[in-house]
Motif scaffolding. Structure first.
Motif, short mmCIF file in Angstrom:
data_model
loop_
_atom_site.label_atom_id
_atom_site.label_comp_id
_atom_site.label_asym_id
_atom_site.label_seq_id
_atom_site.Cartn_x
_atom_site.Cartn_y
_atom_site.Cartn_z
N UNK A 68 39.94 38.59 55.59
CA UNK A 68 39.69 38.29 54.17
C UNK A 68 40.51 39.22 53.26
N UNK A 69 41.38 38.61 52.47
CA UNK A 69 42.36 39.37 51.71
C UNK A 69 41.80 40.04 50.47
N UNK A 70 42.12 41.33 50.33
CA UNK A 70 41.90 42.14 49.13
C UNK A 70 43.29 42.46 48.57
N UNK A 71 43.32 43.05 47.38
CA UNK A 71 44.59 43.58 46.85
C UNK A 71 44.54 45.10 46.90
N UNK A 72 45.36 45.68 47.78
CA UNK A 72 45.59 47.13 47.74
C UNK A 72 46.50 47.46 46.57
N UNK A 73 46.64 48.76 46.26
CA UNK A 73 47.34 49.13 45.02
C UNK A 73 47.96 50.52 45.14
N UNK A 74 49.23 50.62 44.78
CA UNK A 74 49.91 51.91 44.62
C UNK A 74 50.65 51.90 43.29
N UNK A 75 50.93 53.11 42.77
CA UNK A 75 51.76 53.19 41.56
C UNK A 75 52.72 54.36 41.67
N UNK A 76 53.77 54.32 40.83
CA UNK A 76 54.83 55.31 40.92
C UNK A 76 55.54 55.43 39.58
#
Length: 493
Positions: A68-76
């Motif tokens: 079941x897909x979630x949205x992971x998240x990174x920023x830069x």
């Protein structure tokens, strides 16, 4: 909405338990975005918001296999040093209860909007047992997202020769004063196509037309479409499933490439030319691009391939992103090169020039498993030449980049690359007096840029820690005109 926050917290807690063990594993990449634990696939929502780059990704936080897909998240701030953030989206509503599938992001009124596909499995025939809708989530700070009450904003596929089950991966952009979205689709007879919608407010969407449709060997489903303007043309990047191998091309399970053309925004028709592959290696899928504040078009893709053996899964993680690539156009082809920001990771330069190679040659201090290599090779009399990377002679490990001058072919061979799938990928390349290479090696990956981005070959490889050698070979005399090698710093914590 409380349910959404609860699902996110639960998923974040699961990742927190595992992340330290995963980070210290020998195949964990040092300067590529990866999940902190468990599964990652497609890049999503690649965007620039309030002075920072945001990248989301398809993520299963409970298992190193797809689920079941979630949205992971990174920023830069610089595309290179990435910080992991809390999970942005989790399945929580009746329209997305079995997955928040791929999508994109756009800024509107100082807020960041994510547009994604809500997926629901329905009992019934396989491949016809799903309902896909398009939904929105919004954030003031770019970190905490709320699904809007109007969801789903596109509840049904349009009428016509359009498959009613497969309808996904919205890529949204603004043109003049209107928002547009392109969606991946197929016909009722399984021909890939892309659908165009428009909206004034991101919430009320009107179907414009089937923007482009496959012809001939162009796959049964177009996933992850992305439309953008470059050098006065429109480029449609897409990931067609089911393209059959032709010669040296299309040997991965699914493809990723582009067409260049002109979009008539009134009729929604894209007139386009031939299809070209974006990366000729093994592991490159679902590329997504964004425009940054410097006006650059930047691309990132999933650095793995569906149904490939992923040896990291037994250690609790799988999936990674390519390094971000700068996209330019030259003579009606896209060229992709590593973003220059990566130079900030360089440590301790090693330099050589005018080194003759006839047979095999290794150079002192040119070795490693986390490095950047820039080489100019003067071909001279050589007809077969190249490099071996991640070499360990004791255990017969090597990853081989081989040029055949007569055939005008470069190949990447990972049959002896350690664990994981083997195989060879080949493509045509210009082999004139000088061949230039820009190679990035990370703990379990290699990316080879040839002739300033004319061709790129990407592969996941899983050698042992000892496999750090690099050697050059040539059947007749060849000269290494110049070689720069840098170790690269870890940039993702």
């Amino acid at each position: 909405m409380h349910n959404h926050q609860e699902q996110i917290e639960k998923a974040n807690n699961e990742i927190a338990k595992l992340k330290e063990r995963v980070m210290n594993h020998e195949w964990n990449l040092h300067y590529h975005v990866m999940p902190q634990a468990n599964w990652m696939n497609d890049p999503n929502g690649f965007s620039f918001f309030k002075g920072e780059y945001h990248l989301f990704y398809q993520h299963h936080p409970y298992d190193p296999k797809w689920g079941p897909m979630h949205w992971g998240h990174v920023k830069s701030k610089d595309l290179i040093n990435w910080e992991h953030l809390p999970i942005a989206l989790a399945p929580s509503e009746d329209y997305d209860k079995d997955g928040c599938f791929s999508g994109s992001a756009i800024e509107k009124d100082g807020k960041l909007y994510l547009m994604y596909t809500g997926n629901v499995w329905i009992e019934g025939k396989l491949d016809e047992d799903l309902k896909q809708v398009q939904a929105l989530a919004v954030s003031e700070d770019g970190i905490h997202f709320e699904k809007i009450k109007e969801n789903p904003v596109i509840a049904e596929p349009p009428e016509g020769d359009i498959n009613t089950f497969h309808f996904r991966d919205p890529k949204v952009w603004k043109h003049e004063n209107t928002y547009y979205v392109v969606l991946g689709s197929k016909t009722k007879n399984n021909t890939g196509q892309a659908l165009l919608y428009r909206s004034r407010d991101l919430i009320n969407w009107e179907f414009v037309s089937v923007m482009a449709k496959g012809d001939g060997n162009f796959g049964f489903m177009w996933e992850c479409p992305d439309l953008f303007e470059l050098s006065g043309s429109e480029v449609l990047v897409l990931s067609p499933q089911g393209v059959k191998p032709e010669g040296n091309d299309y040997h991965n399970l699914h493809q990723a490439g582009y067409v260049i053309g002109q979009l008539d925004y009134q009729t929604g028709q894209l007139q386009y030319g031939p299809y070209y592959t974006l990366d000729h290696g093994f592991d490159f899928y679902a590329p997504q691009t964004m425009l940054d504040d410097k006006g650059r078009r930047i691309l990132i893709a999933w650095m793995d391939m569906w149904e490939s053996d992923m040896p990291t899964q037994e250690f609790g993680y799988s999936g990674a992103m390519t390094i971000p690539r700068l996209v330019t156009m030259k003579e009606d082809r896209l060229y992709t090169l590593p973003v220059p920001e990566i130079e900030a990771l360089r440590l301790k330069e090693v330099y050589y020039d005018n080194v003759m190679v006839d047979g095999g040659k290794s150079l002192d201090d040119v070795q490693g498993d986390c490095l950047e290599l820039k080489v100019k090779m003067e071909v001279q009399n050589a007809t077969m030449f190249g490099l071996k990377l991640r070499v360990d002679e004791l255990t017969d490990q090597e990853t081989v980049l081989h040029f055949d001058k007569q055939e005008g072919i470069v190949s990447l061979n990972r049959d002896k690359s350690g664990k994981g799938p083997g195989g060879v990928r080949k493509t045509e390349v210009t082999i004139e007096d000088i061949v230039s290479l820009h190679i990035f090696i990370d703990k379990s990956s290699v990316e080879v840029f040839i002739n300033e981005g004319e061709k790129v070959l990407t592969a996941r490889i899983f050698p042992t820690k000892e496999a750090k050698g690099i050697s050059f070979f040539a059947d007749h005399q060849m000269k290494i005109e110049s070689l720069h090698k840098w170790n690269l710093n870890r940039s993702i914590s």
